[in-house]
Design an enzyme around this catalytic site. Structure first.
Site, PDB file in Angstrom:
ATOM      1  N   LYS A  32     -10.705 -57.460  29.788  1.00  0.00           N
ATOM      2  CA  LYS A  32     -11.347 -56.663  30.829  1.00  0.00           C
ATOM      3  C   LYS A  32     -11.761 -55.307  30.261  1.00  0.00           C
ATOM      4  CE  LYS A  32      -9.912 -53.756  34.065  1.00  0.00           C
ATOM      5  NZ  LYS A  32     -11.074 -52.890  34.226  1.00  0.00           N
ATOM      6  N   GLY A  84      -5.774 -46.950  26.910  1.00  0.00           N
ATOM      7  CA  GLY A  84      -6.121 -46.214  28.125  1.00  0.00           C
ATOM      8  C   GLY A  84      -5.165 -45.052  28.317  1.00  0.00           C
ATOM      9  N   THR A 104      -1.958 -42.666  29.527  1.00  0.00           N
ATOM     10  CA  THR A 104      -0.505 -42.807  29.367  1.00  0.00           C
ATOM     11  C   THR A 104       0.154 -43.310  30.650  1.00  0.00           C
ATOM     12  OG1 THR A 104      -0.407 -41.210  27.591  1.00  0.00           O
ATOM     13  CG2 THR A 104       1.596 -41.461  28.901  1.00  0.00           C
ATOM     14  N   ALA A 105      -0.285 -42.829  31.811  1.00  0.00           N
ATOM     15  CA  ALA A 105       0.332 -43.273  33.069  1.00  0.00           C
ATOM     16  C   ALA A 105       0.082 -44.765  33.272  1.00  0.00           C
ATOM     17  CB  ALA A 105      -0.240 -42.469  34.237  1.00  0.00           C
ATOM     18  N   THR A 106      -1.132 -45.229  32.973  1.00  0.00           N
ATOM     19  CA  THR A 106      -1.427 -46.666  33.122  1.00  0.00           C
ATOM     20  C   THR A 106      -0.592 -47.467  32.124  1.00  0.00           C
ATOM     21  OG1 THR A 106      -3.708 -45.963  33.532  1.00  0.00           O
ATOM     22  CG2 THR A 106      -3.320 -48.318  33.374  1.00  0.00           C
ATOM     23  N   GLU A 120      -2.130 -48.160  23.239  1.00  0.00           N
ATOM     24  CA  GLU A 120      -2.795 -47.006  22.617  1.00  0.00           C
ATOM     25  C   GLU A 120      -3.148 -46.060  23.747  1.00  0.00           C
ATOM     26  OE1 GLU A 120      -3.104 -46.535  19.479  1.00  0.00           O
ATOM     27  OE2 GLU A 120      -2.558 -48.527  18.766  1.00  0.00           O
ATOM     28  N   CYS A 131      -9.986 -40.051  22.390  1.00  0.00           N
ATOM     29  CA  CYS A 131      -8.535 -39.800  22.382  1.00  0.00           C
ATOM     30  C   CYS A 131      -8.123 -38.980  21.165  1.00  0.00           C
ATOM     31  CB  CYS A 131      -7.783 -41.126  22.410  1.00  0.00           C
ATOM     32  SG  CYS A 131      -8.323 -42.250  21.111  1.00  0.00           S
ATOM     33  N   GLU A 154      -3.592 -33.665  28.935  1.00  0.00           N
ATOM     34  CA  GLU A 154      -4.835 -34.222  28.395  1.00  0.00           C
ATOM     35  C   GLU A 154      -5.972 -33.982  29.397  1.00  0.00           C
ATOM     36  OE1 GLU A 154      -5.398 -38.502  28.187  1.00  0.00           O
ATOM     37  OE2 GLU A 154      -6.141 -38.280  26.147  1.00  0.00           O
TER      38      GLU A 154
HETATM   39  P1  NDP Z   1      -7.175 -45.904  32.257  1.00  0.00           P
HETATM   40  O1  NDP Z   1      -5.740 -45.992  31.873  1.00  0.00           O
HETATM   41  O2  NDP Z   1      -7.509 -45.436  33.610  1.00  0.00           O
HETATM   42  O3  NDP Z   1      -7.886 -47.320  32.113  1.00  0.00           O
HETATM   43  C1  NDP Z   1      -7.901 -48.070  30.913  1.00  0.00           C
HETATM   44  C2  NDP Z   1      -8.161 -49.514  31.260  1.00  0.00           C
HETATM   45  O4  NDP Z   1      -7.071 -50.025  32.021  1.00  0.00           O
HETATM   46  C3  NDP Z   1      -9.398 -49.725  32.135  1.00  0.00           C
HETATM   47  O5  NDP Z   1     -10.001 -50.964  31.813  1.00  0.00           O
HETATM   48  C4  NDP Z   1      -8.789 -49.763  33.520  1.00  0.00           C
HETATM   49  O6  NDP Z   1      -9.640 -50.394  34.440  1.00  0.00           O
HETATM   50  C5  NDP Z   1      -7.520 -50.553  33.251  1.00  0.00           C
HETATM   51  N1  NDP Z   1      -6.456 -50.410  34.229  1.00  0.00           N
HETATM   52  C6  NDP Z   1      -6.242 -49.405  35.117  1.00  0.00           C
HETATM   53  N2  NDP Z   1      -5.135 -49.678  35.861  1.00  0.00           N
HETATM   54  C7  NDP Z   1      -4.638 -50.861  35.426  1.00  0.00           C
HETATM   55  C8  NDP Z   1      -3.514 -51.673  35.796  1.00  0.00           C
HETATM   56  N3  NDP Z   1      -2.681 -51.321  36.778  1.00  0.00           N
HETATM   57  N4  NDP Z   1      -3.298 -52.821  35.131  1.00  0.00           N
HETATM   58  C9  NDP Z   1      -4.128 -53.197  34.125  1.00  0.00           C
HETATM   59  N5  NDP Z   1      -5.223 -52.492  33.751  1.00  0.00           N
HETATM   60  C10 NDP Z   1      -5.470 -51.318  34.375  1.00  0.00           C
HETATM   61  O7  NDP Z   1      -7.865 -45.031  31.130  1.00  0.00           O
HETATM   62  P2  NDP Z   1      -9.365 -44.532  31.094  1.00  0.00           P
HETATM   63  O8  NDP Z   1     -10.285 -45.694  31.187  1.00  0.00           O
HETATM   64  O9  NDP Z   1      -9.489 -43.410  32.046  1.00  0.00           O
HETATM   65  O10 NDP Z   1      -9.461 -44.006  29.592  1.00  0.00           O
HETATM   66  C11 NDP Z   1      -9.122 -42.733  29.199  1.00  0.00           C
HETATM   67  C12 NDP Z   1      -7.742 -42.707  28.588  1.00  0.00           C
HETATM   68  O11 NDP Z   1      -7.679 -43.595  27.480  1.00  0.00           O
HETATM   69  C13 NDP Z   1      -7.391 -41.346  28.029  1.00  0.00           C
HETATM   70  O12 NDP Z   1      -6.076 -41.032  28.374  1.00  0.00           O
HETATM   71  C14 NDP Z   1      -7.493 -41.547  26.523  1.00  0.00           C
HETATM   72  O13 NDP Z   1      -6.719 -40.666  25.772  1.00  0.00           O
HETATM   73  C15 NDP Z   1      -7.044 -42.957  26.379  1.00  0.00           C
HETATM   74  N6  NDP Z   1      -7.530 -43.512  25.114  1.00  0.00           N
HETATM   75  C16 NDP Z   1      -6.625 -43.766  24.115  1.00  0.00           C
HETATM   76  C17 NDP Z   1      -7.054 -44.220  22.877  1.00  0.00           C
HETATM   77  C18 NDP Z   1      -6.080 -44.533  21.782  1.00  0.00           C
HETATM   78  O14 NDP Z   1      -6.466 -45.240  20.858  1.00  0.00           O
HETATM   79  N7  NDP Z   1      -4.853 -44.056  21.826  1.00  0.00           N
HETATM   80  C19 NDP Z   1      -8.483 -44.416  22.604  1.00  0.00           C
HETATM   81  C20 NDP Z   1      -9.339 -44.125  23.718  1.00  0.00           C
HETATM   82  C21 NDP Z   1      -8.863 -43.694  24.935  1.00  0.00           C
HETATM   83  P3  NDP Z   1     -10.701 -49.508  35.306  1.00  0.00           P
HETATM   84  O15 NDP Z   1     -11.358 -48.546  34.393  1.00  0.00           O
HETATM   85  O16 NDP Z   1     -11.609 -50.544  35.777  1.00  0.00           O
HETATM   86  O17 NDP Z   1      -9.876 -48.847  36.345  1.00  0.00           O
END
Ligand code: NDP
Length: 479
Positions: free
Chosen positions: A173, A226, A228-230, A248, A282, A383
């Protein structure tokens, strides 16, 4: 343009026929709809993946490699189409999508197409016990890949390529905010001859579609990038099912500048590490610490250079700063600028929304530099993930090291110095998964990638990724 789920090699509407609007960040307009998929769509994707797994896991390495490299070639041949889609969906400058995002997605397939043919496992002769041990690296089965919106195809394929190279089938996804390039990837996979069902892409909301992937009892591993909270939430859901997890997560990376650095190189790179992709990477160096001796000089030069950057429509070739990904995200970043003011931060430049003529409803924000009074303030600890950096001076190596490590995150760190001993001392002690010295975001795909503390668990990249997407089984034979 409306998009569909990609399941078993075909494109499908969501079963319940529910849709979500897709906005273009550059002008705020709705330009298409994406499936709001449910558990049933995820189950259908799982069934397709599960039925293909016996075939795909037995496909020779040469054949898997050939298909992955073919996907890579087709992505390169379709560079313009993918870059335009990515830029429109995400708001990033088209120049960046063309130079970085799409080429890197192609490299991910080429790299793992080659790496799988070199992925060796260990063997040990147990001397004196008349036994030999060897380790099999077996694909897991059906795995889940969930990626964010900031580098949509780049990070999506960074997971999918090693997963399928290792012989797994995937339910994936992309972020609901930026689904377009993942949608186009389905066509490319068919054209490259990837057997149907190896890759299945289900679009929808994180809390429902993403959650259904994580909750699925037979999807045995989750690779997630994505927030950290997620990530913490996913870990809670997955733990009782003992799933393999690669997380990550977020970062608040220090960029530490010593007076003895190569100044021009540092300045040019620091502009990039602060504001590339509107600061929505990130790895961006969002906390800049500058040695006191050169602080005032740096402040003057840095701010002057930032003021000269062009914030504009992502499709214009000379745009440096495009649009932020969404209206809610723009509001979140603006809120941090207010918090900085309340915390006695000084806005050295930026801080305001930008109106781009002809695209008045787009989500544009000036690149913003905040001089912070101390390292404990919220804008220095949390962040922000936008075109906002903090700067402050430091006196000694020890104090800057302490400040650099005093955050909950530990993804990357950058040091600018020509002192070798200092480089070694600092690199050893910085709490980060990745340390760059006199450079930023220089990536070699063979190296381990990931963070410590609240920035994640596990490593991607090179053989680390292939290890994650396989189970080790040791066989001990007594002769
Ligand atoms: P989110 O955590 O909001 O979302 C990441 C993905 O998870 C999206 O596809 C999202 O779907 C999905 N998601 C959300 N809730 C759930 C759940 N309960 N169960 C399963 N999947 C879920 O992050 P963002 O998209 O806002 O991305 C930004 C964040 O990602 C920043 O904190 C950034 O630092 C981090 N990041 C980390 C990297 C690393 O390599 N360490 C690289 C790039 C980003 P949807 O968007 O459809 O809600």
């Amino acid at each position: 343009m409306n998009i569909q789920n990609y399941i078993n090699g075909k494109f499908h509407n969501p079963i319940e026929n529910n849709w979500i609007d897709n906005h273009c960040p550059a002008n705020g307009e709705v330009y298409g709809q994406i499936p709001n998929s449910t558990k049933v769509d995820v189950e259908n994707a799982y069934i397709a993946a599960k039925s293909t797994f016996p075939l795909w896991s037995q496909t020779t390495l040469e054949e898997r490699s050939r298909i992955l490299i073919r996907i890579s070639e087709l992505l390169e041949a379709n560079l313009d189409r993918f870059a335009a889609a990515e830029s429109k969906d995400n708001g990033k400058p088209i120049s960046l999508a063309k130079a970085v995002d799409i080429p890197r997605a192609a490299s991910n397939f080429r790299f793992f197409g080659n790496a799988i043919t070199q992925f060796a496992s260990e063997s040990h002769e147990s001397i004196g016990q008349q036994a030999v041990n060897y380790t099999l690296r077996q694909p897991i089965g059906v795995v889940g890949c969930i990626s964010p919106w900031n580098l949509p195809l780049y990070l999506f394929t960074w997971k999918i390529a090693p997963a399928i190279a290792a012989g797994n089938c995937v339910v994936a996804k992309p972020s609901e905010v930026t689904p377009m390039s993942a949608y186009l990837l389905g066509e490319i996979c068919n054209e490259a001859g990837l057997p149907k069902g190896v890759l299945n892409i289900v679009h929808g909301l994180g809390g429902s579609t993403g959650q259904a992937i994580v909750e699925h009892p037979d999807i045995k591993a989750i690779s997630f990038t994505g927030g950290t909270a997620t990530g913490a939430h996913i870990a809670r859901v997955a733990a009782p099912m003992f799933k393999k997890l690669s997380l990550e997560l977020g970062g608040k990376n220090p960029n530490i500048i010593f007076a003895d650095c190569d100044y021009e190189d540092m300045l040019n790179t620091t502009i990039r590490s602060s504001f590339a992709n509107q600061g929505q990477i990130c790895l961006c160096g969002s906390r800049i610490f500058v040695e006191e001796k050169i602080y005032e000089q740096f402040k003057t030069d840095f701010v002057a250079r930032i003021k000269a950057l062009k914030t504009g429509h992502p499709s214009e070739a000379d745009t440096n700063i495009g649009a932020l990904v969404s209206k809610p995200h723009l509001e979140k970043v603006k809120e941090y600028i207010n918090i900085a003011k309340e915390e006695n931060g000084i806005i050295l430049c930026g801080g305001n929304e930008v109106t781009v003529a002809g695209y008045e409803n787009g989500y544009y924000l000036e690149p913003t530099v905040i001089e912070v009074p101390n390292d404990d303030c919220r804008v220095n600890q949390e962040e922000i993930f936008g075109p906002v950096v903090t700067i402050m001076p430091f006196k000694t190596e020890d104090t800057v090291l302490q400040m650099a490590n005093k955050v909950k995150y530990g993804l990357s760190a950058t040091i600018w110095t020509n002192d070798l001993k200092r480089t070694m001392r600092m690199s050893n002690q910085l709490q980060a998964g990745i340390v760059w010295v006199n450079t930023w975001m220089m990536r070699d795909l063979r190296t381990p990638f990931g963070g410590v503390k609240a920035s994640g668990v596990g490593r991607e990249g090179g053989f680390e990724a292939l290890r994650f997407f396989t189970e080790a089984k040791n066989v001990c034979i007594k002769y």
